[in-house]
Enzyme design. Sequence first.
Site, PDB file in Angstrom:
ATOM      1  N   GLU A  84       0.840  -1.192   0.000  1.00 29.36           N
ATOM      2  CA  GLU A  84       0.000   0.000   0.000  1.00 29.36           C
ATOM      3  C   GLU A  84       0.872   1.238   0.000  1.00 29.36           C
ATOM      4  OE1 GLU A  84      -3.783  -1.752   2.526  1.00 29.36           O
ATOM      5  OE2 GLU A  84      -2.452  -0.309   3.448  1.00 29.36           O
ATOM      6  N   CYS A 102       3.589   8.774   0.556  1.00 29.95           N
ATOM      7  CA  CYS A 102       4.124   7.942   1.636  1.00 29.95           C
ATOM      8  C   CYS A 102       4.389   6.552   1.057  1.00 29.95           C
ATOM      9  CB  CYS A 102       3.107   7.888   2.780  1.00 29.95           C
ATOM     10  SG  CYS A 102       3.630   6.843   4.141  1.00 29.95           S
ATOM     11  N   CYS A 109       6.572  -6.212   7.573  1.00 26.25           N
ATOM     12  CA  CYS A 109       7.630  -5.553   8.338  1.00 26.25           C
ATOM     13  C   CYS A 109       8.084  -6.482   9.461  1.00 26.25           C
ATOM     14  CB  CYS A 109       7.116  -4.244   8.925  1.00 26.25           C
ATOM     15  SG  CYS A 109       8.381  -3.372   9.874  1.00 26.25           S
ATOM     16  N   CYS A 113       5.944  -3.587  15.736  1.00 24.47           N
ATOM     17  CA  CYS A 113       5.464  -2.622  16.738  1.00 24.47           C
ATOM     18  C   CYS A 113       4.013  -2.969  17.090  1.00 24.47           C
ATOM     19  CB  CYS A 113       5.534  -1.202  16.191  1.00 24.47           C
ATOM     20  SG  CYS A 113       7.192  -0.744  15.662  1.00 24.47           S
ATOM     21  N   CYS A 116       0.957  -1.179  15.394  1.00 23.25           N
ATOM     22  CA  CYS A 116       0.997  -1.033  13.932  1.00 23.25           C
ATOM     23  C   CYS A 116       0.383  -2.243  13.247  1.00 23.25           C
ATOM     24  CB  CYS A 116       2.438  -0.850  13.485  1.00 23.25           C
ATOM     25  SG  CYS A 116       2.615  -0.894  11.697  1.00 23.25           S
ATOM     26  N   CYS A 334      -1.171   6.721   9.953  1.00 24.28           N
ATOM     27  CA  CYS A 334       0.008   6.024  10.465  1.00 24.28           C
ATOM     28  C   CYS A 334      -0.375   4.753  11.217  1.00 24.28           C
ATOM     29  CB  CYS A 334       0.777   6.933  11.404  1.00 24.28           C
ATOM     30  SG  CYS A 334       1.544   8.239  10.504  1.00 24.28           S
TER      31      CYS A 334
HETATM   32  S1  SF4 Z   1       5.494   1.053  12.784  1.00 20.21           S
HETATM   33 FE1  SF4 Z   1       4.888  -0.755  11.610  1.00 20.21          FE
HETATM   34  S2  SF4 Z   1       5.890  -0.543   9.607  1.00 20.21           S
HETATM   35 FE2  SF4 Z   1       6.909   0.899  11.043  1.00 20.21          FE
HETATM   36  S3  SF4 Z   1       8.645  -0.268  11.903  1.00 20.21           S
HETATM   37 FE3  SF4 Z   1       6.925  -0.590  13.336  1.00 20.21          FE
HETATM   38  S4  SF4 Z   1       5.952  -2.498  12.593  1.00 20.21           S
HETATM   39 FE4  SF4 Z   1       7.261  -1.740  10.939  1.00 20.21          FE
END
Ligand code: SF4
Length: 344
Positions: A84, A102, A109, A113, A116, A334
């Site tokens: 995306e 963006c 990933c 986090c 996220c 975000c």
């Molecule tokens: S916020 Fe999401 S995309 Fe960014 S480093 Fe952390 S897990 Fe990865």
Amino acid sequence: MTELEIVEACRNLGRPGFRGKQIYAWVQQKAVGGWAEMRNLSNEDQRLFHEAFIWQPLRLIKAQTSLDGTRKYLFQLADGERIECVLMAYDRLTARDRRTVCLSTQVGCPIGCVFCATGQEGFKRNLSVGEIVAQVLEITRLMRLEDRDFKATNVVFMGMGEPLLNYDAVLAAIRILNSRDGQDIGRRRMTVSTSGIAPRIVDLARDDDQVGLAVSLHVADNATRDRLVPVNRRYPLETLLEACREYTRRTNRRITFEVALIAGESSARAARQMAELLRGQLAHVNLIPVNPAPGLDLRRPDQREISAFAGVLSAAGIPVSLREEKGTDIDAACGQLRRRWEEA
Ligand code: SF4
């Protein structure tokens, strides 16, 4: 490919180097969708290049427009993976000056986090230089169907993935996007965001002292950060801040520290810890009340707590801003990106 690489490839095919410059301009400036659109190439050259080069444009699967004008795109890559990216539009008065793309840098990933949506899906692979640059090109091509003069003015590497874990490709993409005969986006109009890959922050200061850096800091104590941003176990706050100081020493540039505000985590005490941690660092703190994301049980603090947090940092002399919400209604804000449209 860079302009030089295309020029070389043309020469190797027995064609003059300036053909390569023409191709580069068609691809990068005009954002065309195929060889047949390159009107100053003969049919014979179009056929030759079609056979000699691999051109894999992103395939648009779906686009969504938010009430505030933010657009989110789901693209399919040549191997079927999906990413995306987001085009942030601002209000009518400023929209012509600032159109920020963006970009994603990885499929999924590996950082994970907790707040996220992308991080909850795990990691598939890095994107290639071409796949990163192609996001800007494809958005440009699509937008020009509505607005012939459309041009991306800013780029942030804040989409899916940790850019500094795909370092070489991100750096190469920055150079291509910055090239004068291409998109010509100023390096100072590009920002690389990181969850805190300390050694690569120092590398970035050495390799590109113009591009902006945003560090997703969130909290100022290791125990909490270990939980929220697991890469903190590898590069704890002391190591991260040392890398940030080195970055500033080398570049003289202010770092943006991103702070997700989460109910129960973002107390005035946490703000005081953060002010202490950032003392002496050329910094700007960007507060982002955490966004709702399906499957994640996190809430944003109330307005009083947000103001209190900001007040502590301001009183300590740290410039602080509250990020303007973009695209929350289409999961484009975000932490909300992930391949949820796959079944769509
Ligand atoms: S916020 Fe999401 S995309 Fe960014 S480093 Fe952390 S897990 Fe990865």
